[in-house]
Motif scaffolding. Structure first.
Motif, mmCIF file in Angstrom:
data_model
loop_
_atom_site.group_PDB
_atom_site.id
_atom_site.type_symbol
_atom_site.label_atom_id
_atom_site.label_comp_id
_atom_site.label_asym_id
_atom_site.label_seq_id
_atom_site.Cartn_x
_atom_site.Cartn_y
_atom_site.Cartn_z
ATOM 1 N N GLY A 10 44.489 -58.400 7.702
ATOM 2 C CA GLY A 10 43.086 -58.031 7.533
ATOM 3 C C GLY A 10 42.531 -58.543 6.219
ATOM 4 N N SER A 11 43.338 -58.454 5.170
ATOM 5 C CA SER A 11 42.829 -58.910 3.884
ATOM 6 C C SER A 11 42.613 -60.409 3.887
ATOM 7 N N LEU A 12 43.323 -61.128 4.775
ATOM 8 C CA LEU A 12 43.037 -62.557 4.908
ATOM 9 C C LEU A 12 41.809 -62.812 5.759
ATOM 10 N N PHE A 13 41.731 -62.073 6.890
ATOM 11 C CA PHE A 13 40.684 -62.393 7.847
ATOM 12 C C PHE A 13 39.315 -61.981 7.384
ATOM 13 N N PHE A 14 39.232 -60.988 6.512
ATOM 14 C CA PHE A 14 37.900 -60.545 6.111
ATOM 15 C C PHE A 14 37.473 -61.119 4.781
ATOM 16 N N PHE A 19 37.293 -65.943 12.069
ATOM 17 C CA PHE A 19 37.364 -64.673 12.785
ATOM 18 C C PHE A 19 36.124 -64.451 13.637
ATOM 19 N N GLU A 20 34.942 -64.666 13.037
ATOM 20 C CA GLU A 20 33.720 -64.493 13.825
ATOM 21 C C GLU A 20 33.609 -65.547 14.920
ATOM 22 N N ALA A 21 34.040 -66.767 14.590
ATOM 23 C CA ALA A 21 33.953 -67.834 15.598
ATOM 24 C C ALA A 21 34.864 -67.541 16.775
ATOM 25 N N ILE A 22 36.031 -66.977 16.505
ATOM 26 C CA ILE A 22 36.933 -66.610 17.600
ATOM 27 C C ILE A 22 36.302 -65.538 18.477
ATOM 28 N N SER A 23 35.567 -64.617 17.882
ATOM 29 C CA SER A 23 34.897 -63.601 18.700
ATOM 30 C C SER A 23 33.911 -64.255 19.653
ATOM 31 N N ILE A 24 33.115 -65.192 19.116
ATOM 32 C CA ILE A 24 32.137 -65.879 19.967
ATOM 33 C C ILE A 24 32.864 -66.677 21.041
ATOM 34 N N LEU A 25 33.972 -67.318 20.653
ATOM 35 C CA LEU A 25 34.733 -68.101 21.632
ATOM 36 C C LEU A 25 35.235 -67.228 22.765
ATOM 37 N N LEU A 26 35.710 -66.035 22.455
ATOM 38 C CA LEU A 26 36.222 -65.155 23.496
ATOM 39 C C LEU A 26 35.101 -64.693 24.417
ATOM 40 N N VAL A 27 33.916 -64.426 23.856
ATOM 41 C CA VAL A 27 32.793 -64.048 24.718
ATOM 42 C C VAL A 27 32.450 -65.199 25.649
ATOM 43 N N LEU A 74 44.937 -67.017 15.413
ATOM 44 C CA LEU A 74 43.827 -67.746 16.025
ATOM 45 C C LEU A 74 44.299 -68.594 17.188
ATOM 46 N N VAL A 75 45.507 -69.165 17.065
ATOM 47 C CA VAL A 75 46.050 -69.974 18.162
ATOM 48 C C VAL A 75 46.287 -69.098 19.386
ATOM 49 N N ILE A 76 46.779 -67.879 19.168
ATOM 50 C CA ILE A 76 47.003 -66.974 20.300
ATOM 51 C C ILE A 76 45.681 -66.648 20.974
ATOM 52 N N ALA A 77 44.641 -66.396 20.184
ATOM 53 C CA ALA A 77 43.343 -66.064 20.782
ATOM 54 C C ALA A 77 42.794 -67.249 21.576
ATOM 55 N N VAL A 78 42.885 -68.432 21.003
ATOM 56 C CA VAL A 78 42.390 -69.628 21.700
ATOM 57 C C VAL A 78 43.202 -69.863 22.969
ATOM 58 N N ALA A 79 44.517 -69.634 22.899
ATOM 59 C CA ALA A 79 45.350 -69.830 24.095
ATOM 60 C C ALA A 79 44.959 -68.860 25.195
ATOM 61 N N ALA A 80 44.632 -67.626 24.835
ATOM 62 C CA ALA A 80 44.208 -66.663 25.847
ATOM 63 C C ALA A 80 42.911 -67.109 26.503
ATOM 64 N N ALA A 81 41.940 -67.544 25.681
ATOM 65 C CA ALA A 81 40.669 -68.004 26.242
ATOM 66 C C ALA A 81 40.888 -69.213 27.146
#
Lengths: 264, 103
Positions: free
Chosen positions: A171-175, A182-190, B67-74
């Protein structure tokens, strides 16, 4: 086989794996070493079994075993958070998704393996062996070496600090530094969720929809009036004996009127 | 908890897993198995990332692996949706049957 001997054996297996570097000797407890090789065997064996299965569900099960082996190796690498995420997301999410899709597309393969001419196969195998050897060589040379001074000194052989691999450390890295990824991954998942729904959506047009009723037709339905003689045989109390029902026929008019009145 | 001089073997395992994934993508005709082999390759890369993170005591390897795990899931979700769509049109999951763009 006394209790203390068993406890000593079990605690030896679960011992905190601390290396004792005395001179040139690196001694390591037996338990973690055995577990390490077992996990490596599970991982590699599961991977090889996965790609050689004709039955797709068998391949998925072998893949789950591979992921568990990899999660165990992550835990041995002080990556506890990622070990849990590996089991949750990969073995528990992605593989379940694969099982769903395999159940939907339930087709046996006619020729599961690609068959080519012998020359092409020999060339392909040679290329793959070369890939394996070269990749292994490169990664081996890049890794820590016990006897080479330069490689050994660049990497840190001692166990990492206590907050390494924890959720707090992540968390201390991601924030702080990695907030944008981190935010881009959220958008990617949506986007991925929406894309999967759109791609797998049924393309058959719906027959009717409750919103398709034309104007003025919604309240036009009339209640059906049942004819009087159809109500004669209906008994509101199902367990009446026929004699009582026959007696009720004498009062058919009164009962029919009562049933008719109750029909509204 | 891995003995420090075993980290080489972990890197070698990563290389072998990656090669097994490549073999799976090239050798098998089923689209679902190809997707599974792609996941295997991603896991091999993750293993290498975490090994070097342990060697350098740097948690940025963990962040990248996450991040790689998240991208792999997507990517697995989208890939499976594509396979389902292709199956609906062509009634086949055989990769050799997807040859419309062939010469």
């Amino acid at each position: 086989m006394n209790a203390t001997g068993t406890m000593a054996l079990l605690s030896g297996l679960a011992a905190p794996a601390v290396e004792v570097v005395a001179g040139d000797q690196i001694s390591f407890p037996l338990g973690p070493r055995v577990i390490f090789w077992l996990l490596c065997l599970l991982t590699l064996g599961g991977a090889i079994v996965t790609i050689t299965r004709k039955n797709l569900i068998g391949a998925v099960m072998a893949m789950v075993a591979t992921f568990f082996g990899i999660a165990g190796l992550y835990a041995m690498l002080f990556a506890h958070f990622l070990a849990a995420i590996q089991v949750l997301v990969y073995a528990g999410g992605i593989m379940v998704l694969f099982v769903f899709v395999i159940m939907v597309l339930n087709r046996e393969e006619s020729e599961p393996w690609v068959v080519r001419s012998p020359i092409t196969r020999a060339l392909g195998m040679g290329a793959l062996v070369y890939l394996m050897v070269r990749l292994g060589q490169l990664l081996w040379a890049a890794g820590p070496k016990a006897d080479g001074p330069a490689g050994y000194l660049t990497f840190k052989p001692e166990p990492p600090p206590a907050d390494f691999g924890t959720i707090a450390g992540m968390g201390s890295l991601f924030f702080t530094d990695y907030l944008f990824p981190f935010e881009a991954i959220s958008i990617l998942l949506v986007i991925a969720v929406i894309g999967a729904v759109v791609l797998a959506r049924s393309t058959v047009a719906r027959a009717t929809s409750i919103y398709d009723v034309p104007e003025g037709e919604i309240d036009q339905r009339q209640p059906q009036h049942v004819a009087q003689d159809q109500l004669e045989g209906i008994s509101l109390h199902g367990d009446q004996v026929p004699a009582a029902a026959a007696a009720a026929d004498d009062h058919g008019g009164a009962h029919g009127g009562g049933a008719h009145g109750g029909g509204h | 908890m891995v003995p420090f001089h075993y980290l080489n073997y972990l890197l070698l395992l990563g290389a072998l897993l990656f090669t097994v994934g490549v073999i799976g993508v090239i050798w098998r005709r089923n689209a679902l198995l190809a997707l599974m082999s792609i996941e295997l390759m991603l896991n091999a890369a993750n293993l290498t990332l975490l090994t070097f993170a342990r060697a350098h005591h740097d948690m940025r390897g963990h962040a990248l692996a996450f991040l790689v795990i998240a991208v792999a899931a997507a990517e697995a979700a989208i890939g499976l949706a594509i396979v389902v769509g292709v199956f609906r049109n062509r009634r086949s999951t055989n990769l050799d049957d997807l040859n419309l763009m062939k010469y």
